[in-house]
Design a protein around this motif. Structure first.
Motif, PDB file in Angstrom:
ATOM      1  N   UNK A 127      45.570 -24.988  41.896  1.00  0.00           N
ATOM      2  CA  UNK A 127      47.285 -24.533  41.814  1.00  0.00           C
ATOM      3  C   UNK A 127      47.421 -23.640  40.931  1.00  0.00           C
ATOM      4  N   UNK A 128      46.648 -22.629  40.734  1.00  0.00           N
ATOM      5  CA  UNK A 128      47.266 -21.262  39.549  1.00  0.00           C
ATOM      6  C   UNK A 128      48.771 -20.604  40.048  1.00  0.00           C
ATOM      7  N   UNK A 129      49.654 -20.867  38.494  1.00  0.00           N
ATOM      8  CA  UNK A 129      49.998 -19.758  39.025  1.00  0.00           C
ATOM      9  C   UNK A 129      50.124 -18.227  39.454  1.00  0.00           C
ATOM     10  N   UNK A 130      48.760 -18.039  39.268  1.00  0.00           N
ATOM     11  CA  UNK A 130      48.611 -16.567  39.677  1.00  0.00           C
ATOM     12  C   UNK A 130      48.204 -16.243  41.101  1.00  0.00           C
ATOM     13  N   UNK A 131      48.196 -17.521  41.771  1.00  0.00           N
ATOM     14  CA  UNK A 131      47.745 -17.076  43.512  1.00  0.00           C
ATOM     15  C   UNK A 131      49.268 -16.214  43.963  1.00  0.00           C
ATOM     16  N   UNK A 132      49.087 -15.046  44.470  1.00  0.00           N
ATOM     17  CA  UNK A 132      49.861 -14.793  44.228  1.00  0.00           C
ATOM     18  C   UNK A 132      51.418 -15.346  45.799  1.00  0.00           C
ATOM     19  N   UNK A 135      58.746  -7.963  34.713  1.00  0.00           N
ATOM     20  CA  UNK A 135      58.374  -8.342  36.697  1.00  0.00           C
ATOM     21  C   UNK A 135      57.354  -8.929  36.436  1.00  0.00           C
ATOM     22  N   UNK A 136      56.543  -9.752  37.184  1.00  0.00           N
ATOM     23  CA  UNK A 136      55.937 -10.904  37.646  1.00  0.00           C
ATOM     24  C   UNK A 136      55.253 -10.681  39.138  1.00  0.00           C
ATOM     25  N   UNK A 137      54.103  -9.610  38.924  1.00  0.00           N
ATOM     26  CA  UNK A 137      53.546  -9.206  40.035  1.00  0.00           C
ATOM     27  C   UNK A 137      52.064 -10.155  40.103  1.00  0.00           C
ATOM     28  N   UNK A 138      52.056 -10.551  39.140  1.00  0.00           N
ATOM     29  CA  UNK A 138      50.326 -11.288  39.580  1.00  0.00           C
ATOM     30  C   UNK A 138      49.805 -10.682  40.085  1.00  0.00           C
ATOM     31  N   UNK A 139      48.381 -11.195  40.490  1.00  0.00           N
ATOM     32  CA  UNK A 139      47.213 -10.630  40.658  1.00  0.00           C
ATOM     33  C   UNK A 139      45.811 -10.692  40.256  1.00  0.00           C
ATOM     34  N   UNK A 195      51.104  -1.630  41.139  1.00  0.00           N
ATOM     35  CA  UNK A 195      52.026   0.108  42.031  1.00  0.00           C
ATOM     36  C   UNK A 195      52.534  -0.258  42.968  1.00  0.00           C
ATOM     37  N   UNK A 196      52.286  -1.621  44.350  1.00  0.00           N
ATOM     38  CA  UNK A 196      52.857  -2.056  44.803  1.00  0.00           C
ATOM     39  C   UNK A 196      54.170  -2.080  45.043  1.00  0.00           C
ATOM     40  N   UNK A 197      54.714  -3.151  43.499  1.00  0.00           N
ATOM     41  CA  UNK A 197      56.066  -3.023  43.467  1.00  0.00           C
ATOM     42  C   UNK A 197      56.818  -1.950  42.929  1.00  0.00           C
ATOM     43  N   UNK A 198      55.887  -1.188  42.579  1.00  0.00           N
ATOM     44  CA  UNK A 198      56.748   0.073  41.895  1.00  0.00           C
ATOM     45  C   UNK A 198      57.042   0.892  42.728  1.00  0.00           C
ATOM     46  N   UNK A 206      50.756 -13.058  35.619  1.00  0.00           N
ATOM     47  CA  UNK A 206      51.865 -14.476  36.340  1.00  0.00           C
ATOM     48  C   UNK A 206      52.942 -13.637  37.488  1.00  0.00           C
ATOM     49  N   UNK A 207      53.183 -14.488  38.384  1.00  0.00           N
ATOM     50  CA  UNK A 207      53.495 -14.557  39.789  1.00  0.00           C
ATOM     51  C   UNK A 207      54.899 -14.945  39.606  1.00  0.00           C
ATOM     52  N   UNK A 208      56.271 -14.198  40.342  1.00  0.00           N
ATOM     53  CA  UNK A 208      57.211 -14.464  39.857  1.00  0.00           C
ATOM     54  C   UNK A 208      58.130 -13.896  41.095  1.00  0.00           C
ATOM     55  N   UNK A 209      59.412 -14.004  41.869  1.00  0.00           N
ATOM     56  CA  UNK A 209      59.699 -13.947  42.449  1.00  0.00           C
ATOM     57  C   UNK A 209      60.575 -11.923  42.556  1.00  0.00           C
ATOM     58  N   UNK A 210      60.091 -11.138  43.548  1.00  0.00           N
ATOM     59  CA  UNK A 210      59.894  -9.665  43.151  1.00  0.00           C
ATOM     60  C   UNK A 210      61.748  -8.883  43.519  1.00  0.00           C
ATOM     61  N   UNK A 211      62.084  -8.837  42.367  1.00  0.00           N
ATOM     62  CA  UNK A 211      63.418  -8.291  42.306  1.00  0.00           C
ATOM     63  C   UNK A 211      63.481  -6.425  42.369  1.00  0.00           C
TER      64      UNK A 211
END
Length: 148
Positions: free
Chosen positions: A23-28, A60-64, A75-78, A134-139
């Motif tokens: 259960x990693x934080x990186x599981x997006x 920004x934490x996009x993970x992956x 790139x998906x974020x941007x 790392x992954x977090x809520x994206x804003x």
């Protein structure tokens, strides 16, 4: 005796090849947020924090990274962002910077990526700092808009 050692070796070999899911934080958390075009996250919120994404202390934490989608997630974020009035943005990766602690990085640390972002009518380019480990809520960062 040799047969027993061979059997133990085979058991160890098979046991070491089994999958171990963690259960990693990186599981997006972002996987459910991908648009149907596959190249853009769906983001529904603009941050009220003036440092979010715009400083290396609050990236920004996009993970992956662990699934080899870190650069794609950046790139998906941007691709989900617009200028403040809906303008199409352009961006380029300026490089890596700023070591941060991350259990998903190499030996407990990772580097952020710095993207330079601009749009027609902007006075200057802005830096957006992205953590693909790392992954977090994206804003969207304060001052940016979001694609519909």
């Amino acid at each position: 005796m040799m047969k027993q050692l061979a059997l133990v070796g085979i058991i160890i070999l098979f046991a070491s090849c089994t999958s171990t899911k963690s259960a990693s934080k990186n599981v997006s958390k972002n996987q459910a947020q991908i648009l149907k075009d596959y190249n853009t996250f769906v983001i529904n919120e603009i941050s009220t924090d003036k440092t979010y994404g715009l400083t290396s202390k609050n990236p920004v934490e996009v993970g992956g990274a662990k699934t080899k989608e870190g650069p794609l997630n950046e790139r998906r974020y941007l691709n989900a962002l617009t200028g403040p009035n809906g303008e199409e943005i352009s961006y380029f990766r300026a490089g890596s910077c700023c070591p941060v602690k991350s259990e998903n990085g190499f030996m407990g640390s990772a580097m952020l990526d710095n993207y330079r972002v601009t749009w027609e009518g902007s006075k200057d380019t802005l830096s957006i700092y992205i953590n693909m480990y790392d992954s977090g809520k994206l804003k969207a960062p304060k001052g940016f808009g979001l694609k519909k």
